[in-house]
Design a protein around this motif. Structure first.
Motif, short mmCIF file in Angstrom:
data_model
loop_
_atom_site.label_atom_id
_atom_site.label_comp_id
_atom_site.label_asym_id
_atom_site.label_seq_id
_atom_site.Cartn_x
_atom_site.Cartn_y
_atom_site.Cartn_z
N VAL A 7 13.58 0.77 -6.96
CA VAL A 7 12.14 0.55 -6.80
C VAL A 7 11.43 1.89 -6.98
O VAL A 7 12.04 2.95 -6.92
N ARG A 8 10.12 1.81 -7.20
CA ARG A 8 9.31 3.03 -7.27
C ARG A 8 8.07 2.86 -6.39
O ARG A 8 7.36 1.86 -6.51
N ARG A 9 7.85 3.83 -5.52
CA ARG A 9 6.67 3.76 -4.67
C ARG A 9 5.40 3.73 -5.53
O ARG A 9 5.33 4.41 -6.55
N PRO A 10 4.41 2.96 -5.11
CA PRO A 10 3.16 2.94 -5.88
C PRO A 10 2.44 4.28 -5.82
O PRO A 10 2.48 4.97 -4.80
N ALA A 11 1.83 4.63 -6.93
CA ALA A 11 1.02 5.85 -7.00
C ALA A 11 -0.39 5.55 -6.51
O ALA A 11 -0.84 4.41 -6.54
N ARG A 12 -1.09 6.58 -6.08
CA ARG A 12 -2.49 6.39 -5.68
C ARG A 12 -3.32 5.83 -6.84
O ARG A 12 -4.29 5.11 -6.63
N TYR A 29 -4.73 0.85 -1.26
CA TYR A 29 -3.53 1.66 -1.45
C TYR A 29 -2.70 1.77 -0.17
O TYR A 29 -1.47 1.65 -0.20
N THR A 30 -3.35 1.98 0.95
CA THR A 30 -2.62 2.11 2.22
C THR A 30 -1.86 0.84 2.53
O THR A 30 -0.68 0.87 2.93
N LEU A 31 -2.51 -0.30 2.33
CA LEU A 31 -1.84 -1.58 2.56
C LEU A 31 -0.72 -1.80 1.56
O LEU A 31 0.35 -2.32 1.90
#
Length: 256
Positions: A7-12, A29-31
């Motif tokens: 997986v890849r963390r979402p970017a801002r 983004y926080t959610l």
């Protein structure tokens, strides 16, 4: 059975991602981060090792790693996404895939062919591939040739309405598929047991099977009940912020 998930963390920058549904609003983004963490935890509960990659700010849609590669039991195929803004994502995934497969078992789709992993559905050693706005005839031809070289098989499924093949149909093992919209009566899948997704819950067709559990998007009770009634153990994960970018459960991981 799967052993690994990437997986890849979402970017801002995800708030600028591609969408066909701007009426849903921009992602929070926080959610989205919290939902991604819950997604990873659900995967771990299924008994897989989860490799979490760092965000790629240059690519707003890069959390949707499924589109960058197709992984089979014989090797990996690096894609060439049809969305121009996403084409660099596949190159970013290549060194990660090299950590799991030797070079001779890694293949790639080249221009003018385009192919996104969201258009590929694995059913054992056969791969259905959707011809869509993102996956073209040349990309499919290359993909099928690579599969043949691996001793695997594939077939093309022309799409009429959905963005990706797995937007509307997903295989959850045990000869069973979740089907919605244009796939409910499609002859290609007539031999499978089909669970019809209620029209008002069409988004929830994008579920994933991971080691005898089915992960279902949270908030779609009618489909969840149908999957449970079919004999599956179910986990739910909220993907509301990813839906705003046309993304779902399968889009967020590579499972192998």
């Amino acid at each position: 059975m799967f052993e690994n998930v990437i997986v890849r963390r979402p970017a801002r920058s995800m708030v600028e991602g591609i969408t066909s549904a701007p009426e849903l609003g921009r992602p929070d983004y926080t959610l989205a981060l919290k939902q991604h963490e819950a997604y990873c935890e659900a995967l771990r509960r299924c008994g897989v090792a989860v490799t979490v990659l760092e965000p790629l700010e240059a690519y707003p849609d890069s959390c949707f790693v499924e589109d960058t590669a197709v992984i089979t039991r014989k090797g990996a195929i690096i894609t060439n996404p049809g969305a121009p803004s996403r084409r660099g994502e596949a190159a970013e995934m290549l060194p990660v895939i090299r950590g799991f497969f030797p070079e001779e078992r890694i293949f790639s789709i080249g221009a003018p062919g385009t192919l996104e992993g969201g258009d590929v559905m694995m059913v054992g050693d056969h791969f259905y591939v959707g011809r869509s706005a993102r996956t073209n005839r040349e990309g499919i031809a290359q993909f099928l040739a690579i599969l043949e070289g691996m001793g695997l098989s594939g077939s093309e499924v022309p799409l009429e309405h959905v963005l990706h093949l797995k937007t509307g149909i997903n295989y959850i093992e045990r000869e069973t598929m979740l089907v919605s919209g244009e796939f409910v009566d499609r002859a290609d899948f007539a031999s499978f047991r089909r669970i019809v997704v209620p029209e008002e819950e069409a988004y929830a067709a994008n579920c994933i099977w991971v080691n005898d559990r089915v992960i279902v998007p949270e908030g779609y009770p009618r489909l969840e009940a149908k999957v449970r009634q079919a004999g599956y153990s179910v986990l739910t994960v909220d993907t509301s912020e990813y839906r705003k970018l046309d993304g779902g459960l399968s889009c967020l991981s590579l499972r192998f």
